[in-house]
Design an enzyme around this catalytic site. Structure first.
Site, mmCIF file in Angstrom:
data_model
loop_
_atom_site.group_PDB
_atom_site.id
_atom_site.type_symbol
_atom_site.label_atom_id
_atom_site.label_comp_id
_atom_site.label_asym_id
_atom_site.label_seq_id
_atom_site.Cartn_x
_atom_site.Cartn_y
_atom_site.Cartn_z
ATOM 1 N N LYS A 25 0.847 -1.205 0.000
ATOM 2 C CA LYS A 25 0.000 0.000 0.000
ATOM 3 C C LYS A 25 0.877 1.249 0.000
ATOM 4 O O LYS A 25 0.622 2.207 -0.747
ATOM 5 C CB LYS A 25 -0.930 -0.008 1.224
ATOM 6 C CG LYS A 25 -2.073 -1.006 1.091
ATOM 7 C CD LYS A 25 -2.803 -1.244 2.400
ATOM 8 C CE LYS A 25 -3.903 -2.307 2.196
ATOM 9 N NZ LYS A 25 -4.532 -2.714 3.453
ATOM 10 N N GLN A 69 -4.270 -1.138 9.686
ATOM 11 C CA GLN A 69 -4.309 -2.490 9.126
ATOM 12 C C GLN A 69 -4.908 -3.468 10.146
ATOM 13 O O GLN A 69 -4.461 -3.537 11.296
ATOM 14 C CB GLN A 69 -2.885 -2.916 8.739
ATOM 15 C CG GLN A 69 -2.785 -4.268 8.069
ATOM 16 C CD GLN A 69 -3.445 -4.296 6.676
ATOM 17 O OE1 GLN A 69 -3.312 -3.366 5.893
ATOM 18 N NE2 GLN A 69 -4.160 -5.368 6.389
ATOM 19 N N ASP A 92 -10.692 3.376 4.653
ATOM 20 C CA ASP A 92 -11.070 1.963 4.644
ATOM 21 C C ASP A 92 -12.598 1.813 4.682
ATOM 22 O O ASP A 92 -13.120 0.712 4.497
ATOM 23 C CB ASP A 92 -10.451 1.271 5.870
ATOM 24 C CG ASP A 92 -9.749 -0.025 5.530
ATOM 25 O OD1 ASP A 92 -9.721 -0.377 4.336
ATOM 26 O OD2 ASP A 92 -9.246 -0.688 6.453
#
Ligand code: NAD
Length: 258
Positions: A25, A69, A92
Site C-alpha cells: 500500500k 491495518q 477503509d
C-alpha cells in the site's frame, strides 16, 4: 490544491501477511505521487498509545486518509480504534458513520475491496439495474458492504452465508456472483449459470501459492471471472488510492472527478 494527497497506514505487530499488505500500500501510494507514510508499531502497543497516534493523524493537515491495518493484536479494541478515525479520513470505509452512509445510499467513503468489485462490474459496461446478484459471505469487511453497493446499483441481491441451505441453488440463479467466503475453490463450475459474471474476492494461501474462492474450471462456464492473484486484490489497492484522493478533494473543496 497545490499539495499531494496524503495517506497514513498504521501496522501494529509483525504479522507477515499484514506487513506485506502495508508495504505494498505504501509503495503504491508513492508510485501514484501521493504522500505516503507507514507507522509500524510494536505488537505490545497499548490502546492509549494507538488512540494518541490516530488523534495525531486526524489533526495532521497533510494526511487525508488513515488506514489501520486489521486484524490488530488481540489485546487491542479494533472497534474503538476504527471509531476514533475522523470519518472523513476513513479511507477503509469501516467507521460506523461511513457504514451508515453506505446503508442509506448517501455519499461517503466506501470499503476498498467492495468498491473495487463494483468498479470491475461497472467496467464491463452492461447495466447492473435488475441483475440478479448473489453474494457469498456476510463479513463486515466484504460481504455486507458489497451487498449494499449492489442494492444501491439496483441489483436484486441475495446474501448467502455459512447457515444458508443449498448455496449452489442460489448461485445457479445469479447473473452476478461475488465469492467472499475464504474457502479455496468453493464455487464449482456446475453451480454457475452459463455467461454469469463471477468476482472472486477470496485470497487463500495454499501449498501451491495463492488461490481464490472459485474453482478455476468456472472460467469455462462464466462470461467473465476475475483471476486470483491479480483481480480484486490490485483493485483494492487502487480503491484505497481513489478514496485517499476523494478524501483530499473533499477536504480541499476541489471537485472529485473519478
Ligand atoms: P470472513 O471469514 O470474515 O467471512 C467469511 C464469510 O463466508 C462469512 O460471512 C461466512 O458466513 C461465509 N461462509 C463461510 N462458509 C460458508 C459456506 N459454506 N457457504 C456460504 N458462506 C460461507 O472473511 P472475509 O474477510 O469476508 O474474506 C473472505 C475472503 O476474501 C478471504 O479469502 C479473504 O482473504 C479475502 N479477502 C480479499 C481481499 C482482497 O483484497 N481481494 C480483501 C478482503 C478479504
Amino acid at each position: 490544491a497545490g499539495r499531494p494527497a496524503g495517506l497514513s497506514v498504521v501496522l501494529v505487530g509483525d504479522d507477515p501477511a499484514s506487513a506485506v499488505y502495508v508495504r505494498s500500500k505504501g509503495k503504491a501510494t508513492r508510485a501514484a505521487g501521493m504522500h505516503g507514510v507507514e507507522h509500524v508499531l510494536p505488537a505490545d502497543t497499548t490502546q492509549p498509545a494507538l488512540m494518541t497516534l490516530v488523534d495525531r493523524l486526524n489533526a495532521d493537515p497533510a494526511i487525508d486518509g488513515i488506514l489501520v491495518q486489521l486484524p490488530l493484536p488481540r489485546h487491542l479494541d479494533e472497534w474503538a480504534v476504527v471509531s476514533r478515525i475522523d470519518p472523513d479520513k476513513d479511507v477503509d470505509g469501516l467507521h460506523p458513520v461511513n457504514v451508515g452512509r453506505l446503508a442509506n445510499g448517501v455519499p461517503g467513503l466506501r470499503p476498498c475491496t467492495p468498491l473495487g468489485s463494483l468498479l470491475l462490474l461497472e467496467g464491463l459496461g452492461a447495466p447492473l439495474a435488475g441483475q440478479e446478484a448473489v453474494v457469498l459471505g456476510r463479513s463486515q469487511l466484504v460481504g455486507r458492504p458489497v451487498a449494499q453497493l449492489l442494492v444501491n446499483a439496483n441489483c436484486t441481491v441475495t446474501v448467502a452465508h455459512s447457515r444458508t441451505r443449498d448455496v449452489a441453488a442460489h448461485v445457479g440463479r445469479a447473473d452476478i456472483v461475488i465469492a467472499a467466503v475464504g474457502i479455496p475453490g468453493f464455487v464449482k463450475a456446475d453451480w454457475v449459470k452459463p455467461g454469469a459474471t463471477v468476482i472472486d474476492v477470496g485470497i487463500n494461501r495454499v501449498a501451491g501459492g495463492l488461490v481464490g474462492d472459485v474453482d478455476p474450471a468456472v472460467a469455462e462456464v462464466a462470461g467473465a471471472l476475475t483471476p486470483v492473484p491479480g483481480g480484486v486484490g490490485p483493485m483494492t489497492i487502487a480503491c484505497l488510492l481513489r478514496n485517499t484522493l476523494e478524501a483530499a478533494c473533499r477536504r480541499e473543496g476541489v471537485a472529485f472527478g473519478l
